[in-house]
Scaffold this motif. Structure first.
Motif, PDB file in Angstrom:
ATOM      1  N   GLY A 172       0.810  -1.207   0.000  1.00  0.00           N
ATOM      2  CA  GLY A 172       0.000   0.000   0.000  1.00  0.00           C
ATOM      3  C   GLY A 172       0.841   1.252   0.000  1.00  0.00           C
ATOM      4  N   ALA A 173       0.280   2.345   0.487  1.00  0.00           N
ATOM      5  CA  ALA A 173       0.972   3.636   0.518  1.00  0.00           C
ATOM      6  C   ALA A 173       1.691   3.803   1.851  1.00  0.00           C
ATOM      7  CB  ALA A 173      -0.031   4.758   0.296  1.00  0.00           C
ATOM      8  N   GLY A 174       2.415   4.900   1.984  1.00  0.00           N
ATOM      9  CA  GLY A 174       3.135   5.174   3.218  1.00  0.00           C
ATOM     10  C   GLY A 174       4.539   4.592   3.199  1.00  0.00           C
ATOM     11  N   TRP A 175       5.325   4.988   4.169  1.00  0.00           N
ATOM     12  CA  TRP A 175       6.722   4.569   4.177  1.00  0.00           C
ATOM     13  C   TRP A 175       6.881   3.060   4.391  1.00  0.00           C
ATOM     14  CZ3 TRP A 175       9.213   2.227   8.302  1.00  0.00           C
ATOM     15  CH2 TRP A 175       8.502   2.212   9.527  1.00  0.00           C
ATOM     16  N   ASP A 176       5.915   2.446   5.081  1.00  0.00           N
ATOM     17  CA  ASP A 176       6.009   1.001   5.300  1.00  0.00           C
ATOM     18  C   ASP A 176       5.047   0.210   4.422  1.00  0.00           C
ATOM     19  OD1 ASP A 176       3.697   1.844   6.495  1.00  0.00           O
ATOM     20  OD2 ASP A 176       4.034   0.846   8.416  1.00  0.00           O
ATOM     21  N   GLY A 177       4.317   0.906   3.527  1.00  0.00           N
ATOM     22  CA  GLY A 177       3.438   0.208   2.588  1.00  0.00           C
ATOM     23  C   GLY A 177       2.235  -0.474   3.213  1.00  0.00           C
ATOM     24  N   THR A 178       1.745   0.039   4.384  1.00  0.00           N
ATOM     25  CA  THR A 178       0.626  -0.619   5.076  1.00  0.00           C
ATOM     26  C   THR A 178      -0.656   0.210   5.058  1.00  0.00           C
ATOM     27  OG1 THR A 178       1.335   0.318   7.197  1.00  0.00           O
ATOM     28  CG2 THR A 178       2.211  -1.855   6.605  1.00  0.00           C
ATOM     29  N   TRP A 179      -0.667   1.295   4.290  1.00  0.00           N
ATOM     30  CA  TRP A 179      -1.850   2.159   4.254  1.00  0.00           C
ATOM     31  C   TRP A 179      -2.599   1.959   2.941  1.00  0.00           C
ATOM     32  CZ3 TRP A 179      -3.348   5.086   8.381  1.00  0.00           C
ATOM     33  CH2 TRP A 179      -2.418   5.204   9.429  1.00  0.00           C
ATOM     34  N   TYR A 180      -3.911   1.729   3.066  1.00  0.00           N
ATOM     35  CA  TYR A 180      -4.733   1.397   1.902  1.00  0.00           C
ATOM     36  C   TYR A 180      -5.996   2.257   1.876  1.00  0.00           C
ATOM     37  CZ  TYR A 180      -1.821  -2.797   1.742  1.00  0.00           C
ATOM     38  OH  TYR A 180      -0.750  -3.673   1.676  1.00  0.00           O
ATOM     39  N   ARG A 181      -6.645   2.243   0.725  1.00  0.00           N
ATOM     40  CA  ARG A 181      -7.924   2.915   0.553  1.00  0.00           C
ATOM     41  C   ARG A 181      -9.019   1.878   0.315  1.00  0.00           C
ATOM     42  NH1 ARG A 181      -6.970   7.246  -4.015  1.00  0.00           N
ATOM     43  NH2 ARG A 181      -9.199   7.574  -3.649  1.00  0.00           N
ATOM     44  N   TRP A 182     -10.228   2.350   0.169  1.00  0.00           N
ATOM     45  CA  TRP A 182     -11.396   1.479   0.060  1.00  0.00           C
ATOM     46  C   TRP A 182     -11.348   0.568  -1.170  1.00  0.00           C
ATOM     47  CZ3 TRP A 182     -14.957   1.414  -3.953  1.00  0.00           C
ATOM     48  CH2 TRP A 182     -14.773   2.377  -4.945  1.00  0.00           C
ATOM     49  N   ASP A 190     -22.942  -1.747  -1.528  1.00  0.00           N
ATOM     50  CA  ASP A 190     -23.868  -0.857  -0.822  1.00  0.00           C
ATOM     51  C   ASP A 190     -23.472  -0.699   0.639  1.00  0.00           C
ATOM     52  OD1 ASP A 190     -25.367  -0.433  -3.097  1.00  0.00           O
ATOM     53  OD2 ASP A 190     -26.746  -2.086  -2.681  1.00  0.00           O
ATOM     54  N   LYS A 191     -23.088  -1.796   1.282  1.00  0.00           N
ATOM     55  CA  LYS A 191     -22.658  -1.715   2.677  1.00  0.00           C
ATOM     56  C   LYS A 191     -21.348  -0.953   2.807  1.00  0.00           C
ATOM     57  CE  LYS A 191     -24.961  -5.790   4.609  1.00  0.00           C
ATOM     58  NZ  LYS A 191     -24.757  -7.077   5.321  1.00  0.00           N
ATOM     59  N   ILE A 192     -20.456  -1.106   1.816  1.00  0.00           N
ATOM     60  CA  ILE A 192     -19.192  -0.370   1.851  1.00  0.00           C
ATOM     61  C   ILE A 192     -19.461   1.124   1.782  1.00  0.00           C
ATOM     62  CG2 ILE A 192     -17.066   0.099   0.571  1.00  0.00           C
ATOM     63  CD1 ILE A 192     -17.059  -2.855  -0.243  1.00  0.00           C
ATOM     64  N   ALA A 193     -20.376   1.532   0.891  1.00  0.00           N
ATOM     65  CA  ALA A 193     -20.734   2.946   0.802  1.00  0.00           C
ATOM     66  C   ALA A 193     -21.282   3.452   2.133  1.00  0.00           C
ATOM     67  CB  ALA A 193     -21.752   3.146  -0.319  1.00  0.00           C
ATOM     68  N   TRP A 194     -22.088   2.620   2.789  1.00  0.00           N
ATOM     69  CA  TRP A 194     -22.622   2.984   4.109  1.00  0.00           C
ATOM     70  C   TRP A 194     -21.500   3.099   5.130  1.00  0.00           C
ATOM     71  CZ3 TRP A 194     -22.759   0.119   8.753  1.00  0.00           C
ATOM     72  CH2 TRP A 194     -23.604   0.640   9.756  1.00  0.00           C
ATOM     73  N   ALA A 195     -20.514   2.204   5.054  1.00  0.00           N
ATOM     74  CA  ALA A 195     -19.421   2.177   6.031  1.00  0.00           C
ATOM     75  C   ALA A 195     -18.446   3.326   5.861  1.00  0.00           C
ATOM     76  CB  ALA A 195     -18.673   0.850   5.930  1.00  0.00           C
ATOM     77  N   LEU A 196     -18.530   4.061   4.755  1.00  0.00           N
ATOM     78  CA  LEU A 196     -17.652   5.206   4.514  1.00  0.00           C
ATOM     79  C   LEU A 196     -18.285   6.519   4.959  1.00  0.00           C
ATOM     80  CD1 LEU A 196     -16.355   4.288   0.929  1.00  0.00           C
ATOM     81  CD2 LEU A 196     -15.088   4.104   3.077  1.00  0.00           C
ATOM     82  N   GLU A 197     -19.487   6.471   5.528  1.00  0.00           N
ATOM     83  CA  GLU A 197     -20.226   7.686   5.885  1.00  0.00           C
ATOM     84  C   GLU A 197     -20.483   7.747   7.386  1.00  0.00           C
ATOM     85  OE1 GLU A 197     -23.760   7.265   3.538  1.00  0.00           O
ATOM     86  OE2 GLU A 197     -22.892   8.341   1.839  1.00  0.00           O
ATOM     87  N   SER A 198     -19.428   7.826   8.160  1.00  0.00           N
ATOM     88  CA  SER A 198     -19.594   7.748   9.604  1.00  0.00           C
ATOM     89  C   SER A 198     -19.941   9.085  10.243  1.00  0.00           C
ATOM     90  CB  SER A 198     -18.324   7.196  10.242  1.00  0.00           C
ATOM     91  OG  SER A 198     -18.519   6.978  11.627  1.00  0.00           O
ATOM     92  N   PHE A 199     -19.266  10.168   9.829  1.00  0.00           N
ATOM     93  CA  PHE A 199     -19.449  11.457  10.507  1.00  0.00           C
ATOM     94  C   PHE A 199     -20.357  12.374   9.703  1.00  0.00           C
ATOM     95  CE2 PHE A 199     -18.413  15.862  11.363  1.00  0.00           C
ATOM     96  CZ  PHE A 199     -18.446  15.905  12.739  1.00  0.00           C
ATOM     97  N   PRO A 200     -21.343  13.010  10.389  1.00  0.00           N
ATOM     98  CA  PRO A 200     -21.805  12.789  11.765  1.00  0.00           C
ATOM     99  C   PRO A 200     -22.915  11.752  11.786  1.00  0.00           C
ATOM    100  CG  PRO A 200     -22.902  14.682  10.859  1.00  0.00           C
ATOM    101  CD  PRO A 200     -22.032  14.163   9.767  1.00  0.00           C
ATOM    102  N   SER A 201     -23.435  11.462  12.955  1.00  0.00           N
ATOM    103  CA  SER A 201     -24.562  10.543  13.063  1.00  0.00           C
ATOM    104  C   SER A 201     -25.849  11.244  12.639  1.00  0.00           C
ATOM    105  CB  SER A 201     -24.705  10.041  14.507  1.00  0.00           C
ATOM    106  OG  SER A 201     -25.924   9.352  14.675  1.00  0.00           O
ATOM    107  N   GLY A 202     -26.450  10.772  11.552  1.00  0.00           N
ATOM    108  CA  GLY A 202     -27.697  11.365  11.082  1.00  0.00           C
ATOM    109  C   GLY A 202     -28.856  11.101  12.022  1.00  0.00           C
ATOM    110  N   HIS A 203     -28.906   9.887  12.596  1.00  0.00           N
ATOM    111  CA  HIS A 203     -29.968   9.571  13.550  1.00  0.00           C
ATOM    112  C   HIS A 203     -29.965  10.556  14.720  1.00  0.00           C
ATOM    113  CE1 HIS A 203     -30.218   5.852  11.341  1.00  0.00           C
ATOM    114  NE2 HIS A 203     -31.134   5.344  12.151  1.00  0.00           N
ATOM    115  N   VAL A 204     -28.779  10.785  15.286  1.00  0.00           N
ATOM    116  CA  VAL A 204     -28.674  11.648  16.455  1.00  0.00           C
ATOM    117  C   VAL A 204     -28.918  13.106  16.071  1.00  0.00           C
ATOM    118  CG1 VAL A 204     -27.122  12.464  18.273  1.00  0.00           C
ATOM    119  CG2 VAL A 204     -27.123  10.053  17.623  1.00  0.00           C
TER     120      VAL A 204
END
Length: 328
Positions: A172-182, A190-204
């Motif tokens: 992956g990216a970074g000096w040690d190659g351990t950083w990745y993207r989606w 569909d669940k992945i798209a949901w998992a990328l939308e954490s901030f803020p909580s719409g319910h709250v």
């Protein structure tokens, strides 16, 4: 202290209107007059709120999750105690309160409270309509803002790794190659798209928008914080919507749909929106003399120093009102 009503000027709210031809017997407006007045006073507001809903839907469904898709996460194979795994490696659970259940509560609870207060006090359709406009405007405005934030800021939800099912095909990216993207995710899109939308909580956010607005409405209509010592029941009634909104945050925390900072951010967003909407619809937020008076889009509110609009006395910590003039 007793507040007494003074004669009203035509340019000052509230004002008495001449009797309409649509008024029913006894000088009371007929059904057609109610509908006409409602459309004239609030029709444009509801149209704009409908546009807000359409814009929110388009952004949510058709605009890529720019914030979440540009973020990196660290993947250390064989290690389950890294800070990244602690934050995003929680098991996936279905939400305790679904989106549609949350929307129903955000609208239904204000409708119940506002309806009951009008039923047992003045029974004013205009007051009810204005209160519901404020509650729904708070929810829809907050919904649009939080969708924009989720789309262009976003972040990884606590169960991101389980939903993502990452399968790196190289360093992956970074000096040690351990950083990745989606892009290394292999789970349900569909669940992945949901998992990328954490901030803020719409319910709250929407729950606090509805809850804070409703608490302000209760305070203004029942003069909870005024010039007398209120009954503990009134204090409890004031805090009931805020308690329900906080319970929504507890449910979101329990099912691990959001991080704590998502929940706090949603609560702050919803509270600010509710305060802004309430002040836009009523003459004041905290001034107990005028915070029950609705504003008009067609004329300004001008308050004279000796101008009071409602007379009330108290009985065992409960206000007993005497109303004058037309309901606003």
């Amino acid at each position: 202290m007793v507040w007494r009503s003074k004669p009203r000027d035509k340019g000052v709210l509230p004002t008495s209107e001449p009797r309409s031809a649509d008024e029913g017997s006894g000088g009371k407006p007929g059904f057609r007059a109610h509908v006409t007045a409602f459309i004239r006073e609030f029709g444009l507001d509801w149209f704009v709120l409908l546009l807000f809903l359409i814009i929110a839907f388009v952004i949510d469904k058709y605009v890529p999750d720019a914030g979440g898709r540009t973020r990196y996460f660290r993947l250390l194979p064989g290690q389950s105690t890294s800070p990244q795994m602690e934050a995003f490696g929680h098991p996936y659970r279905k939400q305790i309160i679904t989106f549609w259940a949350s929307a129903g509560l955000d609208v239904g609870i204000p409708a119940l409270f506002i309806g009951l207060m009008e039923l047992f006090t003045r029974r004013s359709f205009v007051n009810f309509a204005r209160g519901m406009l404020g509650a729904i405007q708070s929810v829809i405005t907050c919904c649009l803002i939080q969708i924009i934030l989720k789309t262009f800021a976003g972040g990884f939800r606590p169960s991101f790794f389980e939903i993502c099912k990452p399968q790196p095909d190289g360093p992956g990216a970074g000096w040690d190659g351990t950083w990745y993207r989606w892009t290394i995710c292999t789970g349900d899109p569909d669940k992945i798209a949901w998992a990328l939308e954490s901030f803020p909580s719409g319910h709250v956010a929407t729950s606090f928008a509805a809850g804070v607005f409703l608490s302000l409405y209760i305070n203004a209509k029942l003069k909870v914080f005024s010039d007398y010592r209120p009954s503990p029941l009134l204090i409890l009634f004031f805090f009931a919507p805020l308690t329900l909104a906080t319970l929504m945050g507890g449910a979101i925390s329990a099912d691990m749909s959001h991080h704590s900072y998502d929940i706090i951010g949603g609560a702050i967003l919803g509270s600010i929106v509710a305060l802004s909407v309430y002040r836009g619809l009523y003459a004041s937020i905290f001034d107990s003399r005028i915070n029950h008076i609705g504003l008009s889009s067609s004329r300004r509110f001008v308050r004279k120093p000796d101008y009071d609009y409602v007379e009330y006395d108290t009985h065992y910590g409960f206000p007993v009102f005497t109303y004058y003039g037309k309901s606003y």
